[in-house]
Design an enzyme around this catalytic site. Structure first.
Site, mmCIF file in Angstrom:
data_model
loop_
_atom_site.group_PDB
_atom_site.id
_atom_site.type_symbol
_atom_site.label_atom_id
_atom_site.label_comp_id
_atom_site.label_asym_id
_atom_site.label_seq_id
_atom_site.Cartn_x
_atom_site.Cartn_y
_atom_site.Cartn_z
ATOM 1 N N GLY A 1 30.097 23.800 -7.887
ATOM 2 C CA GLY A 1 28.661 23.859 -7.690
ATOM 3 C C GLY A 1 28.137 24.662 -6.856
ATOM 4 C CG ASP B 1 27.829 16.963 -2.826
ATOM 5 O OD1 ASP B 1 26.532 17.269 -3.003
ATOM 6 O OD2 ASP B 1 28.627 16.873 -3.975
ATOM 7 C CG MET C 1 22.062 16.795 -6.580
ATOM 8 S SD MET C 1 22.389 18.395 -6.966
ATOM 9 C CE MET C 1 22.432 18.340 -8.666
ATOM 10 N N GLY C 2 24.668 14.127 -4.243
ATOM 11 C CA GLY C 2 25.805 13.793 -3.413
ATOM 12 C C GLY C 2 26.550 13.107 -4.300
ATOM 13 N NE ARG C 3 31.071 16.136 -7.749
ATOM 14 C CZ ARG C 3 31.571 17.141 -8.260
ATOM 15 N NH1 ARG C 3 31.982 17.272 -9.437
ATOM 16 N NH2 ARG C 3 31.661 18.208 -7.520
ATOM 17 C CB SER D 1 37.016 25.446 -5.149
ATOM 18 O OG SER D 1 35.945 25.343 -6.259
ATOM 19 N NE ARG E 1 31.988 21.173 -10.986
ATOM 20 C CZ ARG E 1 30.451 21.138 -10.850
ATOM 21 N NH1 ARG E 1 29.798 21.154 -11.976
ATOM 22 N NH2 ARG E 1 29.834 20.805 -9.806
ATOM 23 N NE ARG F 1 27.112 45.236 3.276
ATOM 24 C CZ ARG F 1 25.737 45.141 3.344
ATOM 25 N NH1 ARG F 1 25.415 44.512 4.457
ATOM 26 N NH2 ARG F 1 24.999 45.688 2.631
ATOM 27 C CG ASP G 1 36.891 18.246 -2.292
ATOM 28 O OD1 ASP G 1 36.084 18.317 -3.443
ATOM 29 O OD2 ASP G 1 37.041 16.982 -1.893
ATOM 30 N NE ARG H 1 24.514 23.137 -7.807
ATOM 31 C CZ ARG H 1 24.946 22.421 -8.704
ATOM 32 N NH1 ARG H 1 25.359 21.276 -8.582
ATOM 33 N NH2 ARG H 1 25.256 23.225 -9.899
ATOM 34 N N GLY I 1 11.757 9.587 7.343
ATOM 35 C CA GLY I 1 11.318 8.344 7.978
ATOM 36 C C GLY I 1 11.462 7.489 6.814
ATOM 37 C CG ASP J 1 31.726 16.454 -0.732
ATOM 38 O OD1 ASP J 1 31.614 17.778 -0.515
ATOM 39 O OD2 ASP J 1 31.754 16.040 -1.886
ATOM 40 C CD GLU K 1 24.481 13.144 -8.339
ATOM 41 O OE1 GLU K 1 24.644 13.818 -7.260
ATOM 42 O OE2 GLU K 1 24.962 13.543 -9.524
ATOM 43 C CB THR L 1 29.734 21.806 -1.741
ATOM 44 O OG1 THR L 1 29.050 20.497 -2.147
ATOM 45 C CG2 THR L 1 30.728 21.367 -0.625
ATOM 46 C CB ALA M 1 30.341 37.932 5.268
HETATM 47 P P1 ADP Z 1 34.217 21.866 -6.279
HETATM 48 O O1 ADP Z 1 35.030 23.123 -5.670
HETATM 49 O O2 ADP Z 1 32.652 21.859 -6.075
HETATM 50 O O3 ADP Z 1 34.697 20.353 -5.812
HETATM 51 P P2 ADP Z 1 35.223 21.079 -8.998
HETATM 52 O O4 ADP Z 1 35.940 19.987 -8.421
HETATM 53 O O5 ADP Z 1 34.362 21.177 -10.229
HETATM 54 O O6 ADP Z 1 34.101 21.677 -7.848
HETATM 55 O O7 ADP Z 1 36.281 22.096 -9.054
HETATM 56 C C1 ADP Z 1 36.199 23.631 -9.342
HETATM 57 C C2 ADP Z 1 37.107 24.029 -10.151
HETATM 58 O O8 ADP Z 1 38.334 24.123 -9.243
HETATM 59 C C3 ADP Z 1 37.570 23.220 -11.271
HETATM 60 O O9 ADP Z 1 37.091 23.583 -12.602
HETATM 61 C C4 ADP Z 1 39.113 23.902 -11.359
HETATM 62 O O10 ADP Z 1 39.342 25.114 -12.088
HETATM 63 C C5 ADP Z 1 39.697 23.833 -9.979
HETATM 64 N N1 ADP Z 1 40.336 22.627 -9.513
HETATM 65 C C6 ADP Z 1 39.720 21.556 -9.390
HETATM 66 N N2 ADP Z 1 40.696 20.531 -8.983
HETATM 67 C C7 ADP Z 1 41.803 20.969 -9.148
HETATM 68 C C8 ADP Z 1 42.921 20.505 -9.097
HETATM 69 N N3 ADP Z 1 43.373 19.213 -8.843
HETATM 70 N N4 ADP Z 1 44.081 21.493 -9.375
HETATM 71 C C9 ADP Z 1 43.791 22.648 -9.319
HETATM 72 N N5 ADP Z 1 42.533 23.191 -9.609
HETATM 73 C C10 ADP Z 1 41.682 22.263 -9.455
HETATM 74 O O1 F6P Z 2 28.948 18.851 -5.744
HETATM 75 C C1 F6P Z 2 27.413 19.474 -5.745
HETATM 76 C C2 F6P Z 2 26.776 18.651 -6.724
HETATM 77 O O2 F6P Z 2 25.531 19.554 -6.729
HETATM 78 C C3 F6P Z 2 26.660 17.103 -6.527
HETATM 79 O O3 F6P Z 2 25.736 16.761 -5.589
HETATM 80 C C4 F6P Z 2 26.087 16.738 -7.920
HETATM 81 O O4 F6P Z 2 26.658 15.548 -8.301
HETATM 82 C C5 F6P Z 2 26.829 17.679 -8.882
HETATM 83 O O5 F6P Z 2 27.172 19.101 -8.177
HETATM 84 C C6 F6P Z 2 26.009 18.320 -10.121
HETATM 85 O O6 F6P Z 2 26.670 18.996 -10.983
HETATM 86 P P1 F6P Z 2 26.337 19.769 -12.273
HETATM 87 O O7 F6P Z 2 25.686 21.261 -11.782
HETATM 88 O O8 F6P Z 2 27.643 20.153 -12.867
HETATM 89 O O9 F6P Z 2 25.240 18.885 -12.741
#
Ligand code: ADP
Ligand code: F6P
Length: 323
Positions: A14, A130, A172-174, A108, A75, A28, A106, A256, A188, A132, A226, A128, A25
């Site tokens: 995302g 989130d 948001m916040g998966r 990514s 993704r 450069r 995470d 976002r 508040g 998180d 969310e 992100t 950054a």
């Molecule tokens: P975010 O980085 O925001 O958590 P995703 O979970 O959608 O987003 O992951 C982004 C991309 O990172 C995925 O589409 C995939 O290409 C790669 N990825 C995610 N999970 C894994 C994994 N377990 N192993 C290897 N690559 C991953």
């Molecule tokens: O991880 C960031 C985030 O915005 C989450 O808060 C949300 O659940 C998700 O991505 C939404 O993803 P998409 O852009 O695929 O709808």
């Protein structure tokens, strides 16, 4: 590890406001060290498909203040396959890329870990909305998203106040309640619901609204992360059980977008520069984080195994001051 002569930079998962400042950054810092820099479009998809182009210092003019990501993001399920990984490695070799900065969440970072294991040193930067990611106290985009959510809820408050209603707002916040917690405190909110804390609709929302209504409160904001579930059905329950007209709003992707705040631009710039400094010293398989007020880096495996404890103290404090 060989000297790093060319690094790639990609944004993945995302998007988050501030990603552009990080890309700027990275480019450069690298170029100023005499390291070639390549932009990779659409996250890991660009690495697989060879959508890769050289970036120079002037290519990142005028992006520090822009939301989204000029590199696009995606993704990429295919990247998780052996075929996808092989194609990515082949393109790294083709362009002479021997280090990559991955800006994302995470998921990514897991991709960055796999690439590092296949001989391409990677450094992750947390991006992100989130907030998180366990290995950092702060993720790029969080501050901008909080401010956007706060602004939107302030607008909802105006209409809730005029109609003496309850406004149930999904932010948001998966799987995470950080955005809900901070936004809820800032607006508040009468109640904040997050996936990390069990709640009971009658005990934690209905009773509270009824009691505060009796003491003179006329309109109510309930902020819901969310990950908690359907805000429409929650709004219906609240209306039915309190007798107060209630509306549900899902803020959605508006959170976002937008110009990154000072905090996001500054944090992204520092993290981008830090990441390139690591790669330039031959250090890969790391993620950058912000811990106790300073930038740090961790081994990716270690970082992915960390857990982030929800700030319960703050959560309960928010509950006390919302009476
Ligand atoms: P975010 O980085 O925001 O958590 P995703 O979970 O959608 O987003 O992951 C982004 C991309 O990172 C995925 O589409 C995939 O290409 C790669 N990825 C995610 N999970 C894994 C994994 N377990 N192993 C290897 N690559 C991953
Ligand atoms: O991880 C960031 C985030 O915005 C989450 O808060 C949300 O659940 C998700 O991505 C939404 O993803 P998409 O852009 O695929 O709808």
């Amino acid at each position: 590890m060989n000297d790093v002569t060319a690094i790639g930079v990609l944004t993945s998962g995302g998007d988050a406001p501030g990603m552009n400042a990080a890309v700027r950054a990275v480019v450069r810092t690298a170029v100023s060290m005499g390291i070639k820099c390549f932009g990779i479009r659409r996250g890991y998809n660009g690495l697989i498909e060879g959508d890769i182009f050289q970036m120079n210092v002037r290519d990142v003019n005028d992006i520090i203040h822009r939301g989204g990501t000029v590199l696009y993001t995606a993704r990429s399920p295919f990247f998780k396959t052996e075929e996808g990984m092989n194609a990515a490695i082949k393109n790294c070799k083709k362009y002479g890329i021997n280090g990559i900065v991955v800006i994302g969440g995470d998921g990514s970072f897991r991709g960055a870990r796999d690439l590092s294991e296949h001989g391409i040193p990677c450094v992750g930067i947390p991006g992100t909305i989130d907030n998180d990611i366990a290995s950092t106290d702060y993720t790029i985009g969080f501050d901008t998203a909080m401010n956007t959510a706060m602004e939107m809820v302030d607008k909802l408050r105006d209409t809730a106040q005029s109609h003496e209603r309850c406004s149930v707002v999904e932010v948001m916040g998966r799987h995470a309640g950080w955005l809900a917690l901070e936004t809820g405190i800032a607006v508040g909110a009468a109640a904040i619901l997050v996936p990390e804390v069990h709640f009971d609709v009658d005990r934690d929302i209905v009773n509270k609204i009824v009691l505060t209504h009796q003491s003179g409160k006329k309109h109510f904001i309930v902020v819901v992360a969310e990950g908690v579930g359907n805000v429409q059905s929650l709004a219906e329950k609240i209306e039915e059980r309190t007798g107060i007209e209630t509306r549900a709003t899902v803020l959605g992707h508006v959170q976002r977008g937008g110009c990154p705040t000072v905090r996001d631009r500054e944090m992204a710039s520092c993290m981008g520069s830090y990441a390139v400094n690591l790669l330039s010293k031959g250090i890969g398989n790391r993620v950058v984080g912000y811990r106790d007020g300073k930038l740090v880096d961790y081994d990716i495996f270690e970082a992915l195994n960390m857990t982030k404890n929800f700030n319960l103290e703050k959560y309960y404090m928010a509950n006390v001051i919302s009476i």
